[in-house]
Design a protein around this motif. Structure first.
Motif, short mmCIF file in Angstrom:
data_model
loop_
_atom_site.label_atom_id
_atom_site.label_comp_id
_atom_site.label_asym_id
_atom_site.label_seq_id
_atom_site.Cartn_x
_atom_site.Cartn_y
_atom_site.Cartn_z
N ILE A 50 -5.16 -1.86 1.61
CA ILE A 50 -4.13 -2.54 1.10
C ILE A 50 -4.37 -4.24 1.20
N ALA A 51 -4.71 -4.56 2.59
CA ALA A 51 -5.14 -5.77 2.90
C ALA A 51 -6.10 -6.41 1.85
N VAL A 52 -7.01 -5.68 1.73
CA VAL A 52 -7.98 -6.26 0.59
C VAL A 52 -7.40 -6.24 -0.75
N THR A 53 -6.59 -5.09 -1.19
CA THR A 53 -6.06 -5.49 -2.47
C THR A 53 -5.03 -6.46 -2.65
N SER A 54 -4.22 -6.74 -1.45
CA SER A 54 -3.49 -7.94 -1.60
C SER A 54 -3.97 -9.22 -1.67
N ILE A 55 -5.22 -9.40 -0.98
CA ILE A 55 -6.15 -10.68 -1.08
C ILE A 55 -6.31 -10.79 -2.52
N VAL A 56 -6.89 -9.66 -3.12
CA VAL A 56 -7.47 -9.82 -4.70
C VAL A 56 -6.09 -10.21 -5.53
N ILE A 57 -5.12 -9.54 -5.35
CA ILE A 57 -3.82 -9.78 -6.11
C ILE A 57 -3.52 -11.38 -5.85
N VAL A 58 -3.57 -11.98 -4.61
CA VAL A 58 -3.20 -13.39 -4.33
C VAL A 58 -4.46 -14.18 -5.03
N PHE A 72 -3.18 7.68 -9.26
CA PHE A 72 -4.19 7.77 -9.98
C PHE A 72 -4.11 7.52 -11.43
N SER A 73 -3.04 8.07 -11.87
CA SER A 73 -2.77 7.71 -13.51
C SER A 73 -2.71 6.36 -13.94
N ILE A 74 -2.32 5.50 -13.08
CA ILE A 74 -2.16 4.08 -13.31
C ILE A 74 -3.48 3.56 -13.34
N ILE A 75 -4.36 3.86 -12.64
CA ILE A 75 -6.02 3.22 -12.14
C ILE A 75 -6.61 3.96 -13.71
N TYR A 76 -6.73 5.19 -13.86
CA TYR A 76 -7.57 5.46 -14.85
C TYR A 76 -6.91 5.40 -16.07
N SER A 77 -5.68 5.32 -16.44
CA SER A 77 -5.11 5.01 -17.70
C SER A 77 -5.43 3.49 -17.88
N ALA A 78 -5.44 2.57 -17.14
CA ALA A 78 -5.91 1.23 -17.07
C ALA A 78 -7.46 1.10 -17.63
N LEU A 79 -8.13 1.84 -16.85
CA LEU A 79 -9.64 1.87 -17.14
C LEU A 79 -10.17 2.52 -18.36
N GLY A 98 -2.01 0.10 -9.24
CA GLY A 98 -2.43 1.53 -9.06
C GLY A 98 -3.17 1.71 -7.92
N ILE A 99 -4.26 0.72 -7.76
CA ILE A 99 -4.99 0.94 -6.36
C ILE A 99 -4.18 0.73 -5.15
N LEU A 100 -3.22 -0.29 -5.18
CA LEU A 100 -2.42 -0.19 -4.10
C LEU A 100 -1.29 0.87 -3.70
N VAL A 101 -0.97 1.60 -4.77
CA VAL A 101 -0.08 2.87 -4.69
C VAL A 101 -1.09 3.91 -4.10
N CYS A 102 -2.17 3.95 -4.43
CA CYS A 102 -3.12 4.93 -3.82
C CYS A 102 -3.27 4.92 -2.45
N TYR A 103 -3.19 3.68 -1.92
CA TYR A 103 -3.33 3.24 -0.54
C TYR A 103 -2.22 3.85 0.30
N CYS A 104 -1.14 3.41 -0.35
CA CYS A 104 0.26 3.47 0.21
C CYS A 104 0.48 5.13 0.38
N ASN A 105 -0.23 5.95 -0.47
CA ASN A 105 0.11 7.52 -0.46
C ASN A 105 -0.27 7.88 1.03
N THR A 106 -1.33 7.21 1.74
CA THR A 106 -1.67 7.78 2.84
C THR A 106 -0.52 8.19 3.73
N PHE A 107 0.45 6.85 3.74
CA PHE A 107 1.51 6.94 4.81
C PHE A 107 2.64 7.98 4.51
#
Length: 975
Positions: free
Chosen positions: A637-645, A701-708, A670-679
């Motif tokens: 989540i931290a790395v994804t947030s850095i990329v978004i910033v 997963f559908s957000i990530i792979y639909s975009a790809l 979508g990547i952020l949602v996948c990380y949040c699923n852990t909680f």
């Protein structure tokens, strides 16, 4: 009332005629006994039936007197004396008696009772007579002046049953001081019977209470033939069955049993050695003969006797059998010693007690002597020569005039004495109340010249024969049945011993018992009965004071030993014989024969008597299985947030614009949602967290792979259509790409919604084994797999497109990173599926595996797709310029290469028709060998770098907005 008497007279005539024939058949000895009785005159006559003699062999009466019977007879005479000398009871009225011997035999007692009935025939209805002076005639005071008003007795239940059936026909009430048979409480059959003792029903309960107190579950029983033993043992067996006490052997003693019968009974008892306890519900004489048979058998392992009041606390019964009877526990009706009665008995002698014709026999039996001379009795018909029954008897010493009854010669007050006295007083109080109700007027007209003496040292009454009776005709002629119901059953008083006396509606007395133990006296060879407890509506017993026969500790009487904790009984043979079998670890003991499963989520206590709820398990935040995936997720989540910033800060730079900002942000979300699923997966399962899990995993997963999929599809379409047509492609604008991606995501959302309808969200308990209860979301593993089927299709299609676009020139190599992402994702998912289903028994491992797999899938996409761009943005911002993202020289070279027939990105060689050239402004991506653009340093380029970066403009120059927004038009090369 007259009609009743007439009917009664008819019945009497019939019965007297029938019985007279029976009497004629009796022996001469019987005739002699019939003529002997105790008769004392009085205004009201009470009959008495007592077992003065024991049973005879070949004759109704035997030669031996029954000491208990003589004492009971004297107790009645004693009580009559006290009542007649009490000015507060029946003043001016004397109670007389007519006492007969039953010889302990029911048929003989019935024959004797006919004397009471014959007296009724001589009873005249004085209401039809009138004296000369107009007054009512008075009854004459003598023994034959009228019928018996009531009867005291009999002692044995069998006697009372026979007599009660006869007396009820003539409305003569009866009160027994000793009959305890249960059936006598039946008022439909014995409606004029009462007793100052309780029925055997209570005694049976007391006996079973004793057995249960000692934890004896397997005993034998012996009972005497007849109503006492049979009804008593029936009640005992019923009570024992209800309370899980089993009967090993149940034997009956016939009325005419010989020694062989008793020896056979002991032999049968020996065949059940585990039944150490033996319950006796027998007559006293039968109990003695059982003990004699046990002594003859020379038992190596003695029985432990539990006896009813037929044995009670009799000392003479055990003479010579003390060692066999030691430790016996007996039940006796609770009675108190009447000290005044002992004084009365101790002053009696054969010379002073001439009213009792059997006292001389009692005296000779007690002192083992012979009376040589007896004073002549006043009435020869009421006397009997004491020596008549001694023909052939061994000579005895002559009785001394100084002999007196005392404890030294074995005298002991009989236990039923109190109840005999209570029976007399019950009649006296009932008659007193009747007198008050019926004779008040008449009693006022007469005066009593008799002096009642209440002194405790004077018992004999002195009655003047010319005294007028205060018993008015209404009282003397009062119906016996009404007297029983209206007066006798309603009396209540405190007796001479200080105990309460009253009857219930069945005519039964209060149930109070003493529990006795036959013990050897300390430092002596003598024995005594010791009170060890009492029973009154419940048992109170001091087990520590009990002495056992040849045992130092309490013996056991059980077919099988009790089962240990967690074990049940499996029946074998007798109902109280079993083997013990263990319950399963998850079962509890439902009853002594049944194990029951505690059920899912429950486990038995250590004692196996009940179950408790197991602790519910679920993933805890502080467990290692939760900390590892949470650490990965937080880092992601931290790395994804850095990329978004970073992308947000460089929102308008060529690199970000060329990457397709809309799809990039969608993919990062979508990547952020996948990380949040852990909680959501680690949180305690609730309806809310379970809903988040279903939506989070599938939609993330559908957000990530639909975009790809949208990206790879666009690249493939652009490069594969460039060589076929120069027509502008549809649906490649950023808006179209967003719509396509959203549509693909919506399909997964729809699938998830349908899934929730078919399988509503919630929680469930999962039981991998009987000791574990796991709280999980209400999701079946297979349904979860089916819910991800759509995402698998997206991954598969993305992977296919990645393979198809793998040879696009390096200038446009984002497709290669997408390929790396999809290959890695496929490997992760292929590894995840068997691991997930293989760890179903360990919810912690399964949850951790799922969390890490989701985070790895997201991390692969994040690293492979965004690490080159982040690298440029952070470390080489100088390369984030338009000329490096789009080199026009390269495009011109590419166009020339195409014109010369160089292979295109699609693998086809494009040639032009003779005399033609490639159109100006058409650029086709080249391969690495034909490109001079330093793509190695800018692998990101823009989305055109991954898809064509082909720009069409009329003047052949690069049009940034078009290129950066991915709206190029690829023209076919003119042939």
């Amino acid at each position: 009332m007259k009609q009743k008497k007439n009917n009664g007279t008819i019945l009497v005539v019939v019965m007297v005629l029938s019985w007279s024939q029976v009497v004629d058949l009796k022996s001469s000895n019987t005739h002699t006994q019939d003529s002997v009785s105790v008769s004392l005159p009085g205004d009201i006559i009470l009959g008495g039936l007592f077992p003065v003699h024991e049973k005879g062999e070949g004759a109704p009466c035997g030669p031996k007197v029954y000491n208990r019977g003589v004492q009971r007879l004297e107790a009645m005479l004693y009580a009559i004396d006290r009542v007649n000398n009490d000015p507060n009871i029946l003043p001016g009225i004397t109670i007389g008696v007519h006492i007969l011997d039953t010889c302990s035999r029911d048929t003989y007692a019935l024959n004797q009772s006919l004397q009471f009935v014959r007296a009724s025939l001589n009873n005249l209805d004085t209401s039809v007579y009138e004296c000369a002076d107009g007054s009512s005639p008075q009854l004459k005071k003598n023994a034959s002046s009228g019928p018996v008003f009531g009867v005291i007795g009999g002692s044995y239940s069998s006697v009372s049953l026979q007599v009660a059936n006869l007396l009820r026909l003539f409305h003569i009430p009866q009160v027994s001081p000793a009959s305890t048979a249960k059936t006598l409480s039946d008022k439909t059959r014995f409606d004029l019977f009462a007793r100052t003792v309780p029925p055997d029903t209570f005694q049976s309960v007391a006996l079973v209470d004793i057995l249960k107190n000692f934890n004896w579950s397997y005993v034998s029983t012996i009972h005497s033939e007849g109503s006492y033993g049979e009804y008593g043992i029936e009640a005992l067996h019923k009570e024992a069955t209800e309370r899980n006490v089993c009967i090993a052997v149940a034997e009956k003693v016939p009325s005419a049993a010989d020694d062989k019968v008793f020896d056979s009974i002991i032999s049968k008892l020996q065949k059940k050695p585990n039944a150490r306890g033996v319950v006796l519900f027998t007559r006293a004489e039968d109990a003695r003969r059982i003990l004699q048979a046990a002594k003859r058998a020379n038992l190596s392992q003695p029985f432990h006797w539990i006896a009813s009041d037929g044995w009670g606390k009799q000392q003479k019964l055990l003479e010579g059998l003390e060692d066999i009877a030691e430790g016996a526990i007996t039940v006796e009706l609770q009675s108190e010693i009447i000290a005044d009665f002992d004084r009365y008995m101790m002053q009696l002698t054969p010379e002073t007690n001439q009213r009792n014709p059997w006292f001389a026999e009692y005296w000779e039996d007690t002192f083992n002597c012979v009376l040589t001379s007896l004073p002549v009795k006043p009435d020869a018909s009421n006397s009997v020569n004491s020596t008549d029954n001694k023909i052939g008897v061994k000579a005895k010493t002559e009785c001394d005039d100084s002999f007196r009854l005392s404890e030294k010669v074995g005298y002991e007050q009989e236990s039923k004495t109190q109840f005999v006295v209570d029976a007399v007083y019950a009649f006296a109080y009932a008659l007193h109340n009747l007198h008050n109700d019926r004779c008040n007027t008449q009693s006022d007209q007469t005066t009593d010249t008799r002096k009642h003496l209440k002194s405790e040292t004077v018992w004999y009454r002195k009655i003047s024969t010319d005294t007028k009776s205060q018993a008015c005709p209404d009282m003397a002629n009062y119906d016996g049945k009404d007297f029983y119901n209206n007066y006798l059953l309603n009396v209540s008083f405190i007796d001479l011993a200080g105990s309460e006396v009253k009857f219930d509606r069945q005519g039964d007395g209060l149930a109070r018992y003493d529990i006795l133990n036959y013990q050897r006296l300390e430092n002596s060879s003598g024995y005594q009965y010791k009170v060890i407890g009492k029973w009154f509506n419940g048992l109170q017993l001091n087990s520590e004071t009990v002495v056992w026969n040849k045992e130092t500790e309490q013996p056991t009487s059980a077919c099988s030993l009790p089962c240990e904790v967690g074990m049940i009984k499996k029946q074998q043979g007798d109902t109280c014989c079993w083997i013990c079998d263990s319950c399963e670890s998850f079962e509890y003991v439902y009853d002594e024969f049944t194990c029951k499963d505690c059920g899912p989520g429950l486990w038995p206590y250590v004692d196996k008597l009940s179950c408790y709820a197991l602790d519910i398990q679920y993933m805890k935040w502080n467990s290692l299985f939760a900390l590892i995936p949470m650490a990965i997720a937080i880092f992601g989540i931290a790395v994804t947030s850095i990329v978004i910033v970073l992308f947000a800060k460089n929102h308008d730079t060529p690199l970000v614009r060329a990457s397709g900002r809309e799809l990039s942000y969608t993919l990062l979300f979508g990547i952020l949602v996948c990380y949040c699923n852990t909680f959501a997966l680690i949180a305690k399962p609730t309806i809310g967290s379970c809903v988040l899990q279903r939506f989070g995993i599938g939609v993330g997963f559908s957000i990530i792979y639909s975009a790809l999929l949208t990206k790879t599809n666009r690249i493939s379409r652009i490069f594969h259509s460039a060589s076929k047509s120069a027509q502008r492609l549809k649906y490649i604008s950023p808006q179209s790409q967003v719509v396509i991606t959203t549509s693909l995501i919506a399909i997964q959302v729809l699938i998830t919604m349908i899934w929730m309808v078919v399988e509503p969200p919630g929680t469930r308990f999962y039981y991998p084994d009987r000791r574990e209860v796991i709280l999980k979301c209400k999701i079946q593993d297979m349904s979860f797999l089916f819910s991800q089927l759509y995402n698998m299709i997206l991954i598969t299609v993305c992977t296919i497109y990645a393979i198809k676009t793998r040879k696009i020139p390096e200038n446009f190599n984002e497709s290669k990173f997408i390929g790396f992402t999809m290959y890695t994702t496929c490997i992760i998912w292929l590894a995840f599926v068997p691991i997930y289903f293989g760890t179903g028994n360990s919810y912690e491992v399964q949850t951790t595996t799922l969390c890490i797999s989701i985070s790895l899938s997201a991390s692969v996409a994040l690293v492979c797709l965004y690490s080159p761009k982040v690298y440029i943005l952070v470390f080489h911002p100088d390369k984030n310029v338009r000329k490096l993202t789009m080199n026009s020289t390269v495009y011109r070279r590419s166009a020339a290469a195409v014109a010369q027939g160089a292979p295109t990105s699609s693998g086809y060689s494009r040639t032009h028709a003779p005399g033609t050239s490639a159109p100006t402004g058409v650029a086709v991506g080249t391969n690495a060998s034909s490109s001079t653009l330093p793509t190695q340093n800018s692998p990101h380029l823009d989305e055109a770098s991954a898809q064509t970066n082909v720009v069409h403009k009329s003047n052949g120059e690069f049009l940034p907005e078009v290129g950066e927004r991915f709206e190029p038009i690829c023209h076919r090369v003119n042939k």
